[in-house]
Design a protein around this motif. Structure first.
Motif, mmCIF file in Angstrom:
data_model
loop_
_atom_site.group_PDB
_atom_site.id
_atom_site.type_symbol
_atom_site.label_atom_id
_atom_site.label_comp_id
_atom_site.label_asym_id
_atom_site.label_seq_id
_atom_site.Cartn_x
_atom_site.Cartn_y
_atom_site.Cartn_z
ATOM 1 N N VAL A 219 0.974 1.688 -10.662
ATOM 2 C CA VAL A 219 1.784 2.752 -10.063
ATOM 3 C C VAL A 219 2.393 2.278 -8.745
ATOM 4 O O VAL A 219 3.588 2.448 -8.484
ATOM 5 C CB VAL A 219 0.936 4.019 -9.844
ATOM 6 C CG1 VAL A 219 1.670 5.009 -8.943
ATOM 7 C CG2 VAL A 219 0.615 4.680 -11.178
ATOM 8 N N LEU A 220 1.573 1.654 -7.904
ATOM 9 C CA LEU A 220 2.068 1.168 -6.614
ATOM 10 C C LEU A 220 3.092 0.052 -6.799
ATOM 11 O O LEU A 220 4.071 -0.037 -6.051
ATOM 12 C CB LEU A 220 0.898 0.671 -5.760
ATOM 13 C CG LEU A 220 -0.130 1.730 -5.335
ATOM 14 C CD1 LEU A 220 -1.242 1.093 -4.513
ATOM 15 C CD2 LEU A 220 0.542 2.843 -4.540
ATOM 16 N N LEU A 223 6.642 1.490 -7.645
ATOM 17 C CA LEU A 223 7.233 2.541 -6.811
ATOM 18 C C LEU A 223 8.668 2.216 -6.415
ATOM 19 O O LEU A 223 9.509 3.106 -6.304
ATOM 20 C CB LEU A 223 6.383 2.752 -5.549
ATOM 21 C CG LEU A 223 5.078 3.541 -5.727
ATOM 22 C CD1 LEU A 223 4.336 3.644 -4.411
ATOM 23 C CD2 LEU A 223 5.364 4.933 -6.288
ATOM 24 N N ARG A 230 9.021 3.519 -13.720
ATOM 25 C CA ARG A 230 7.992 4.393 -13.148
ATOM 26 C C ARG A 230 7.454 5.388 -14.167
ATOM 27 O O ARG A 230 6.297 5.802 -14.084
ATOM 28 C CB ARG A 230 8.558 5.129 -11.931
ATOM 29 C CG ARG A 230 8.641 4.240 -10.691
ATOM 30 C CD ARG A 230 9.163 4.987 -9.484
ATOM 31 N NE ARG A 230 10.612 5.133 -9.548
ATOM 32 C CZ ARG A 230 11.257 6.272 -9.378
ATOM 33 N NH1 ARG A 230 10.588 7.387 -9.165
ATOM 34 N NH2 ARG A 230 12.577 6.310 -9.436
#
Length: 513
Positions: A219-220, A223, A230
């Motif tokens: 997820v990071l 971003l 995403r």
């Protein structure tokens, strides 16, 4: 104990990097081809993740495909569900007593690595060494944790956490994020449960935490990418979050059911890990189209041009597979060349039409070219830190040289556009012959730029020879054009005298290109 955990993480890293560098291009092909249906995508995710020993690596590959438009959201999320199952199957294998294999794997891996020079065999040896280290570290953890069973402090700590499953889950999620490996944390929990240090309800809560923590790195990492990328990582995180939230209140009811399947506490932990991910995959794969529609509303596509200026093909997940990463860098270099073409063709247009505003607008394109050059240079530098063979080292040098030249051409073309704007603002007019000669020289140089980009991608020897011959022809043409301009000056042509300084500067810059 901490040393054994570090050894476990390093072993997983060696397996991941060895398989990724040696077979990454083939694994990416499997992911790309297994998309005709959700079940096939699920199986592709299982297979690739079992080999890579990292669902994060699979997530980044899938997100990059989705972000590039090569993969739709539904099959991409199906691959991620398969990746989650793949990590559980790896845990199942490591939960078996394979300690006798550790010395053999280490011996074979070291001998292979020392006796071969082929990159694919050396990376395979690296993976074997990593597997040996994983098995060795698990044995050390089991033996090293035995004294902890008699420690009042440790037992009191775990007893306190057993009464707070939510806190235990969140702490484990944080540890998993820091370790960047849910498999490592699950194996650690398995070892603790097998040694009797961690009660079973607490171990199950920690397994849920490991599953949640495993979705944080992807997820990071996505971003800053587009909405399509995403959606993959956010969707997979949502599956895990909803599954953990629904199951957490009922963890106390599960130990008797797990004990009925297998009485060994370590096996109960990995069986729960597998059952949880199978249940999530089985339920979520049925509703993927609905989930994707919801994600498209939450994460709508960017407006056209919103992120066109940034790099588009520099796939972070491909860095550890140099042959794939270099292909990504080459594609981005071609895109950089397209911006140079826009500037160069725009120069001829503004010179003909006398449009200073258009020239000023095109000059801003050089900032995009400079940004892409920096992105490609940093990306190539990171690839060069991997283990690369001679051909890959040569390609790294070619890409750096090519993009450096493109960046220089962008700067030179910016000067040409400034000269064009200056000519238009002062209402200077070239002679018909002079303007025609500049356009002819410009056309040949533009054609050579296209030929150079073709040679860069194809490495065609005959095309490269044509490029060298064209360079000689253009040099002769530039000298002839310069002589023609000087002849018009000797004749006293007013328009040639007025534009002489600008004319010579343009010829100089075109020659530099």
């Amino acid at each position: 104990m901490l040393g054994a955990v570090a050894l476990l993480l390093w072993g997983l890293y060696m397996v991941h990097t060895g398989i990724g560098r040696g077979f990454g291009d083939r694994l990416r092909l499997i992911v790309g081809q297994g998309m005709s249906s959700r079940p096939r995508a699920l199986l592709a995710g299982i297979g690739v993740t079992m080999l890579l020993q990292s669902s994060t690596a699979t997530a980044l590959i899938v997100a990059s495909f989705a972000g590039s438009g090569l993969l739709k959201a539904v099959p991409a999320l199906a691959v991620m569900l398969g990746a989650d199952i793949g990590t559980t199957l790896a845990a199942q294998i490591f939960s078996l007593d394979l300690s006798l294999l550790a010395p053999m794997l280490l011996l074979v891996g070291v001998v292979m690595h020392k006796t071969t020079q082929k990159v694919i065999y050396r990376q395979g040896a690296r993976a074997l060494i990593g597997l040996g280290l994983i098995l060795l570290s698990l044995g050390i953890i089991v033996h090293g944790s035995e004294p902890m069973r008699d420690s009042p402090v440790v037992l009191e700590l775990f007893a306190a956490l057993a009464g707070e499953p939510l806190i235990a889950m969140l702490i484990t999620a944080l540890l998993t994020w820091l370790a960047h490996s849910s498999l490592a944390i699950v194996l650690l929990v398995m070892s603790f449960a097998g040694s009797g240090i961690v009660p079973m309800p607490l171990a199950l809560a920690m397994v849920l935490g490991a599953n949640l923590g495993g979705v944080i790195p992807p997820v990071l990492a996505t971003l800053g990418q587009g909405a399509a990328a995403r959606r993959v990582t956010f969707g997979n995180a949502a599956f895990k979050l909803v599954g953990a939230a629904l199951l957490l209140p009922f963890l106390g009811l599960l130990p008797p059911l797990l004990a009925a399947i297998d009485g060994a506490p370590a096996r109960q932990v990995v069986n729960f890990h597998t059952a949880f991910n199978l249940a999530v995959a089985g339920l979520c794969i049925l509703v993927l189209p609905l989930v994707v529609r919801g994600l498209e509303k939450l994460l709508p596509d960017e407006q056209d041009g919103q992120s066109a200026e940034g790099s588009r093909f520099l796939d972070e997940s491909a860095i550890e597979t140099p042959i794939v990463g270099l292909s990504c860098a080459a594609r981005e270099a071609l895109r950089m060349g397209e911006y140079v073409e826009v500037m160069l063709s725009g120069f001829a247009q503004t010179l003909r039409e006398g449009d200073p505003d258009k020239a000023t607008q095109l000059m801003e394109t050089d900032d995009i070219i400079d940004g892409l050059y920096e992105d490609i240079k940093l990306y190539i530098t990171r690839i060069s830190r991997q283990e690369v063979d001679e051909a890959e080292s040569l390609r790294i040098a070619e890409i750096l040289s090519f993009t450096t030249n493109l960046e220089n051409i962008g700067d030179i073309t910016e000067n040409l556009l400034e000269l064009s704007a200056k000519t238009a603002r002062r209402q200077m007019r070239f002679s018909d012959e002079g303007l025609s000669e500049i356009n002819d020289l410009h056309g040949r140089i533009s054609a050579n730029l296209n030929l150079a980009m073709a040679v860069f991608m194809s490495a065609d020897v005959s095309a490269a020879r044509r490029l060298i011959e064209q360079k000689r022809i253009i040099g002769a043409l530039e000298r002839q054009v310069t002589e023609n301009h000087l002849e018009r000056l000797r004749e006293g042509r007013p328009e040639s005298i007025e534009t002489s300084a600008v004319h010579m500067d343009i010829l100089r810059d075109l020659r530099r290109i």
